[in-house]
Design a protein around this motif. Sequence first.
Motif, PDB file in Angstrom:
ATOM      1  N   ALA A   1       0.840  -1.201   0.000  1.00 55.40           N
ATOM      2  CA  ALA A   1       0.000   0.000   0.000  1.00 55.40           C
ATOM      3  C   ALA A   1       0.875   1.250   0.000  1.00 55.40           C
ATOM      4  N   LYS A   2       1.961   1.201   0.747  1.00 56.56           N
ATOM      5  CA  LYS A   2       2.848   2.363   0.862  1.00 56.56           C
ATOM      6  C   LYS A   2       3.508   2.658  -0.486  1.00 56.56           C
TER       7      LYS A   2
ATOM      8  N   GLN B   1       2.499   1.761  -3.370  1.00 55.68           N
ATOM      9  CA  GLN B   1       1.466   2.201  -4.314  1.00 55.68           C
ATOM     10  C   GLN B   1       1.126   3.690  -4.105  1.00 55.68           C
ATOM     11  N   ASP B   2       1.115   4.114  -2.832  1.00 53.71           N
ATOM     12  CA  ASP B   2       0.885   5.538  -2.545  1.00 53.71           C
ATOM     13  C   ASP B   2       1.933   6.399  -3.249  1.00 53.71           C
TER      14      ASP B   2
ATOM     15  N   GLU C   1      -0.477  11.562   3.350  1.00 52.53           N
ATOM     16  CA  GLU C   1      -0.064  10.164   3.168  1.00 52.53           C
ATOM     17  C   GLU C   1       1.353   9.939   3.700  1.00 52.53           C
TER      18      GLU C   1
END
Length: 338
Positions: free
Chosen positions: A78-79, A81-82, A165
């Motif tokens: 997820a990180k 992808q952020d 983020e």
Amino acid sequence: MTTTPVEPEREEGLQAAFDATIARGDRVEPRDWMPDAYRRTLVRQIAQHAHSEIIGMQPEGAWIGRAPSLRRKAILLAKVQDEAGHGLYLYSACETLGVSRAELTELLLAGRQKYSSIFNYPTPSYADVGTIGWLVDGAAICNQVPLCRTSYGPYGRAMIRVCKEESFHQRQGYELLMTMMRGTGEQRAMVQESVDRFWWPSLMMFGPPDADSPNSARSMAWGIKRNSNDELRQRFVDMTVPQAEALGVTLPDPDLRWNEERGHYDFGEPDWDELAAVIRGDGPCNAQRLEHRRAAHEDGAWVREAALAFADRSASADGTAPADRSVPADRSARAGAR
Ligand code: BYC
């Protein structure tokens, strides 16, 4: 979209209106007249920032397949992808200045635009995932929170979401390191070894010292940068030392100590020759990072072709113009290439 040549008297008026906008602390928007040098500086900085987000996926991405648990793998995926998302917001902000993402990618691959020095260091240990979150995202937050107030509207608005983020990224890194520090002696040693490698390169992320920063004065006068490189570096050190103490790691700087008089931590001098070498392309992983980026770009060619073919087909079905893939002749100048 370079500034169209205008009569000298009219240009004076436009320049005065631009100066007044900057003096009031208002935002410059894409439709507004702006000096070419302001536009070029923005393209240079925003493109470099966008490239950093995309190249920055590599050092941590290398651990996705080797994360020690499903939970850690999901967090890391997820990180990373952020970071791709951050790159896309930033390329979009840059496109509002009249230069396309395809042109910027070409300039990066040709070595004519830069990306952050920090991503040219290797990540041989899993603890590096935590250290990047804590120190690298931590440094990025210090640098980017003031950029939420930058004078160019689309860049500032992109930064607001990016910073939210990045704060989460920093916490996940810190939590990972905290977990390892509560583990075995071997895990604690892994964290310390990783912090020892990343501390100085993290300080270098803020750029050369103010006295050797050719762009700072003008960027600050234009409100693109709100703080100098040294101010932000100091802010990062002040923020990080207490966090290191809570974590139980030692920062590898014998000169680091609280200065009561200044109300700040004193710290040692980073190796500026090392920063210059890494920026020049001679860091430990520069060639590898660019090669990987080039291969990913080539592998993705069929996706871009398919998307354009689909856009053309949809356009001819509803009678609108086909997708614009023209490359303007003066693109290097507009794209702020070196
Ligand atoms: N690395 O006059 P200066 C992230 C260059 S990614 C490489 O001080 P300026 C993340 C500089 O470009 C976050 N080059 O420049 C992603 C200039 O060369 P040019 C990345 C550097 O622009 C994934 C020359 O040195 N953040 O958070 O006034 C995973 C002289 O410097 C560096 C940004 O991009 C460097 N460290 O100030 C995890 C922030 N430092 O262009 C995390 C936005 C300097 O004249 N950028 N150079 O050929 C900025 O705030 C500013 O551009 C800088 C430099 C503070 C970096």
